[in-house]
Design a protein around this motif. Structure first.
Motif, mmCIF file in Angstrom:
data_model
loop_
_atom_site.group_PDB
_atom_site.id
_atom_site.type_symbol
_atom_site.label_atom_id
_atom_site.label_comp_id
_atom_site.label_asym_id
_atom_site.label_seq_id
_atom_site.Cartn_x
_atom_site.Cartn_y
_atom_site.Cartn_z
ATOM 1 N N CYS A 195 35.857 61.359 51.003
ATOM 2 C CA CYS A 195 36.466 61.935 52.211
ATOM 3 C C CYS A 195 35.411 62.150 53.300
ATOM 4 C CB CYS A 195 37.154 63.257 51.871
ATOM 5 S SG CYS A 195 38.618 63.080 50.818
ATOM 6 N N TRP A 196 34.272 62.695 52.921
ATOM 7 C CA TRP A 196 33.208 62.932 53.908
ATOM 8 C C TRP A 196 32.622 61.622 54.418
ATOM 9 C CZ3 TRP A 196 30.560 67.389 55.824
ATOM 10 C CH2 TRP A 196 31.215 68.599 55.527
ATOM 11 N N LEU B 272 25.379 58.650 68.345
ATOM 12 C CA LEU B 272 26.528 58.559 67.440
ATOM 13 C C LEU B 272 26.073 58.376 65.993
ATOM 14 C CD1 LEU B 272 28.869 56.344 69.653
ATOM 15 C CD2 LEU B 272 29.291 58.707 68.951
ATOM 16 N N TRP B 273 25.047 57.561 65.793
ATOM 17 C CA TRP B 273 24.552 57.373 64.432
ATOM 18 C C TRP B 273 23.928 58.654 63.881
ATOM 19 C CZ3 TRP B 273 21.823 51.900 64.611
ATOM 20 C CH2 TRP B 273 22.816 50.923 64.750
ATOM 21 N N THR B 274 23.269 59.406 64.748
ATOM 22 C CA THR B 274 22.713 60.691 64.322
ATOM 23 C C THR B 274 23.824 61.633 63.882
ATOM 24 O OG1 THR B 274 20.827 60.459 65.827
ATOM 25 C CG2 THR B 274 21.332 62.673 65.039
ATOM 26 N N LEU B 275 24.929 61.627 64.607
ATOM 27 C CA LEU B 275 26.074 62.456 64.231
ATOM 28 C C LEU B 275 26.616 62.041 62.869
ATOM 29 C CD1 LEU B 275 28.275 64.547 64.797
ATOM 30 C CD2 LEU B 275 29.526 62.786 66.089
ATOM 31 N N ILE C 293 26.549 64.385 59.417
ATOM 32 C CA ILE C 293 27.739 64.713 58.628
ATOM 33 C C ILE C 293 27.483 64.456 57.147
ATOM 34 C CG2 ILE C 293 30.135 64.034 58.151
ATOM 35 C CD1 ILE C 293 30.438 63.495 61.165
ATOM 36 N N GLU C 294 26.847 63.324 56.839
ATOM 37 C CA GLU C 294 26.610 62.972 55.436
ATOM 38 C C GLU C 294 25.602 63.908 54.781
ATOM 39 O OE1 GLU C 294 27.203 58.455 54.635
ATOM 40 O OE2 GLU C 294 26.063 58.640 56.498
ATOM 41 N N TYR C 295 24.519 64.232 55.482
ATOM 42 C CA TYR C 295 23.543 65.146 54.908
ATOM 43 C C TYR C 295 24.105 66.557 54.814
ATOM 44 C CZ TYR C 295 19.505 62.081 54.464
ATOM 45 O OH TYR C 295 18.637 61.104 54.048
ATOM 46 N N LEU C 296 24.911 66.959 55.773
ATOM 47 C CA LEU C 296 25.540 68.278 55.710
ATOM 48 C C LEU C 296 26.470 68.367 54.504
ATOM 49 C CD1 LEU C 296 26.063 71.040 57.022
ATOM 50 C CD2 LEU C 296 27.902 69.973 58.344
ATOM 51 N N GLY C 297 27.243 67.323 54.273
ATOM 52 C CA GLY C 297 28.108 67.306 53.098
ATOM 53 C C GLY C 297 27.308 67.432 51.816
#
Length: 405
Positions: free
Chosen positions: A154-155, A178-181, A185-189
């Motif tokens: 999902c993430w 955009l790639w940083t965003l 998201i992936e590292y935050l997950g």
């Protein structure tokens, strides 16, 4: 084994506790990928000065994406039996996608952005999707809660949106944002456990992992980084005029590689698997290993970039960015190694902290001297640390791991 003779996913404590031949194949792919990233870093640092800082950020983003691909592949193999044909197919697909990513790195922010993102998104979405479907098969049900790959899926799908949008963006700045965003998201997950509606969250700290296998994979990736260092310095030196300065820088590069190996494996790197087995929370130790090894590998690759620059420009005055690579790389490695030592023994040797401070102090002096001087200085500091380690161990029995976790 299932009644039909098919292997089940890896349960805690079962399956291989060390790297497999398939893992070695995947790691060979990352030697190439890291080399492409290092070459791009050298190209960035030798370009126009006003583009160096954003260029370094772009290279770091590509590396962090590569590292995430490798880590999730290792994580999957620690939870699912890598001898299963289905898992082997997943690993082969990850290897192929990683090759495409590596090939696309030099022009990822230009004409090949779509290739890089296409391969990356295919890996990051395809891997948890395949594992979700695989785990739902009744014959392959395990004691591991099935929603874990689903949460990650999902993430990954959410993160894929800015990644794809960035590939379609017309400018490098917008693309990088955009790639940083997407990467954030992936590292935050990963950090917060991929919280998902109706499925909750699940942090790696709480997982039932085969920690010895992941410890072996961490050590293996560190060797990959050292191999990339040898490859980069060898290729750079082979295309140089073989002058005295280039030869001296090449010798320094190889000696540094040997010293980094020695400092890493001096006890902590050697007994990591034993430390995981002795830890009260092995999954927590493995999770911390993600950060420490990421730091050390970035330090090794940065050091390799510094020596690549030194071989190509031994007598040029060290620019601040070049000096940051030549001295900052070893310093970053020592910082990661100090934390790694704490995770294994519950203490930190003062000599590593002193080494970082000495490297920082040297940067204030060497900025006006030839870059080769910084390379020699880095060798001297690392050699001093290696000698101090040997002196400390002389006449003493081997220290057993005592992880604080």
């Amino acid at each position: 084994m299932t009644p039909g003779g098919q292997r089940k996913p890896l349960r805690a404590g079962e399956g291989p506790h060390e790297s497999t031949i398939l893992d070695l194949l995947l790691d060979l792919v990352f030697v190439f990928a890291l080399n492409r990233i290092a070459e791009k870093a050298i190209h960035t640092l030798t370009g126009e000065q006003h583009l160096v800082l954003p260029g370094v950020g772009e290279v770091l983003l590509l590396f962090l994406a590569m590292w995430l691909v490798w880590f999730f592949a290792a994580l999957a193999a620690s939870r699912f039996d890598p001898r299963c044909p289905e898992i082997q197919v997943v690993i082969f697909c990850i290897a192929f996608g990683s090759v495409v990513m590596g090939v696309s790195v030099p022009a990822a922010y230009d004409g090949h952005g779509g290739h890089f993102v296409g391969a990356y998104v295919a890996i990051q979405v395809g891997r948890p999707l395949a594992l979700t479907l695989f785990q739902r098969r009744r014959a392959h049900q395990t004691v591991v809660p099935p929603p874990i790959p689903t949460r990650i899926l999902c993430w990954s799908v959410v993160a894929a949106v800015p990644w794809i949008a960035g590939a379609l963006a017309p400018t490098g700045v917008l693309r990088g944002g955009l790639w940083t965003l997407g990467l954030t998201i992936e590292y935050l997950g990963l950090v917060i456990g991929w919280p998902t509606p109706m499925l909750g969250r699940s942090r790696i700290h709480d997982w039932d992992l085969v920690g010895e296998y992941l410890a072996d994979r961490y050590r293996q990736f560190f060797i990959i980084a050292l191999g990339e260092s040898v490859l980069l310095s060898g290729l750079t030196f082979s295309s140089s005029p073989f002058g005295a300065g280039q030869t001296a820088a090449f010798v320094c590069a190889f000696v540094t590689t040997a010293l980094l190996w020695r400092i890493y494996f001096y006890r902590a790197g050697t007994v990591m698997k034993s430390a995981v087995a002795a830890a009260t929370q092995p999954a927590r130790l493995v999770a911390y290993g993600f950060v420490t090894h990421l730091t050390m590998v970035v330090g090794v690759v940065t050091t390799a970039v510094g020596y690549g620059l030194a071989i190509g420009h031994p007598y040029d005055t060290a620019k601040p960015a070049w000096l940051a690579a030549a001295l900052g790389g070893p310093a970053l490695f020592l910082i990661g190694r100090a934390r790694f030592e704490y995770d294994i023994f519950g203490r930190v040797s003062r000599v590593r902290i002193i080494g970082v401070l000495v490297l920082a102090a040297m940067s204030l002096v060497l900025v006006r001297l030839p870059l080769l001087t910084a390379s020699v200085a880095a060798v001297a500091v690392l050699l001093g640390i290696a000698v101090a380690d040997a002196a400390r161990a002389w006449g003493r029995s081997r220290e057993s791991p005592a992880p604080p976790h």
